[in-house]
Scaffold this active site. Structure first.
Site, PDB file in Angstrom:
ATOM      1  N   LYS A   1      37.565  -7.101   7.177  1.00 50.19           N
ATOM      2  CA  LYS A   1      38.510  -8.092   6.655  1.00 50.19           C
ATOM      3  C   LYS A   1      38.226  -8.275   5.177  1.00 50.19           C
ATOM      4  O   LYS A   1      37.096  -8.565   4.794  1.00 50.19           O
ATOM      5  CB  LYS A   1      38.379  -9.413   7.402  1.00 50.19           C
TER       6      LYS A   1
ATOM      7  N   CYS B   1      45.871  -9.219  -9.899  1.00 54.83           N
ATOM      8  CA  CYS B   1      47.234  -8.679  -9.966  1.00 54.83           C
ATOM      9  C   CYS B   1      47.366  -7.812 -11.207  1.00 54.83           C
ATOM     10  O   CYS B   1      46.948  -8.211 -12.291  1.00 54.83           O
ATOM     11  CB  CYS B   1      48.223  -9.853 -10.043  1.00 54.83           C
TER      12      CYS B   1
ATOM     13  N   CYS C   1      49.997  -8.752  -2.897  1.00 57.32           N
ATOM     14  CA  CYS C   1      50.869  -7.669  -2.400  1.00 57.32           C
ATOM     15  C   CYS C   1      50.071  -6.468  -1.902  1.00 57.32           C
ATOM     16  O   CYS C   1      50.641  -5.549  -1.316  1.00 57.32           O
ATOM     17  CB  CYS C   1      51.863  -7.222  -3.478  1.00 57.32           C
TER      18      CYS C   1
ATOM     19  N   CYS D   1      46.259 -10.951  -6.827  1.00 57.84           N
ATOM     20  CA  CYS D   1      47.219 -10.149  -6.058  1.00 57.84           C
ATOM     21  C   CYS D   1      47.399 -10.645  -4.632  1.00 57.84           C
ATOM     22  O   CYS D   1      46.424 -10.957  -3.948  1.00 57.84           O
ATOM     23  CB  CYS D   1      46.741  -8.696  -6.043  1.00 57.84           C
TER      24      CYS D   1
ATOM     25  N   HIS E   1      53.245  -5.567  -7.857  1.00 56.83           N
ATOM     26  CA  HIS E   1      54.212  -6.216  -6.953  1.00 56.83           C
ATOM     27  C   HIS E   1      55.651  -5.941  -7.374  1.00 56.83           C
ATOM     28  O   HIS E   1      56.552  -5.936  -6.544  1.00 56.83           O
ATOM     29  CB  HIS E   1      53.946  -7.732  -6.876  1.00 56.83           C
TER      30      HIS E   1
END
Ligand code: FES
Ligand code: FES
Lengths: 91, 91
Positions: free
Chosen positions: A37, A66, A57, A55, A70
């Site tokens: 995970k 990020c 996405c 992020c 995306h």
């Protein structure tokens, strides 16, 4: 041509194909797939910039940050995902 | 039965089906689909708890917060996604 070309699986395997819906597909294709995970922690006191984008996405080359990926994902899929912005002050 | 049962689309539409891969599917099924791009901001000075978990799986009922729904998503899909943890101090 009667193959199921979307899945790459022949249409003669009905059981498996029925169970796979859009909602039951993995959303992370590549990020740290060796981890059970993927959880990241940010110690907010260590944030150096006024604004840092994280992020959501799973397409960023700088995950957990990020990198703007995306935008490409949304354009390719019709999705509407974007980052979580961490701000040190109200502008 | 020559229908593509995985997609619910007949196999006679090859063009569209070829373009849809696992990597090119939306990852957000339900969160604020009326918004062009879902971006959230956290003013870190306003964090009240020592640790706050933010969702990155797009399945939380309390989005942008994590409500643990990533567990069900991971189990259903074999995925390995999890939240971003914002911490006020080093434990
Ligand atoms: S690159 Fe993933 S949210 Fe921006
Ligand atoms: S509910 Fe989405 S990451 Fe936990």
């Amino acid at each position: 041509e009667v193959l199921n070309r979307q899945s790459g699986v022949a249409a003669v395997r009905p059981r498996r194909s029925v169970a796979v819906r859009a909602e039951a597909a993995p959303i992370n294709p590549e990020v740290r797939k060796n981890e059970e995970k993927v959880v990241d922690s940010v110690l907010v006191a260590d944030l150096s910039k006024p604004l840092t984008a994280y992020c959501r996405c799973w397409r960023s080359g700088t995950f957990p940050l990020c990198d703007g990926s995306h935008v490409k994902h949304n354009k390719a899929t019709g999705d509407n995902v974007g980052p979580l912005l961490l701000k040190k002050q109200k502008e």
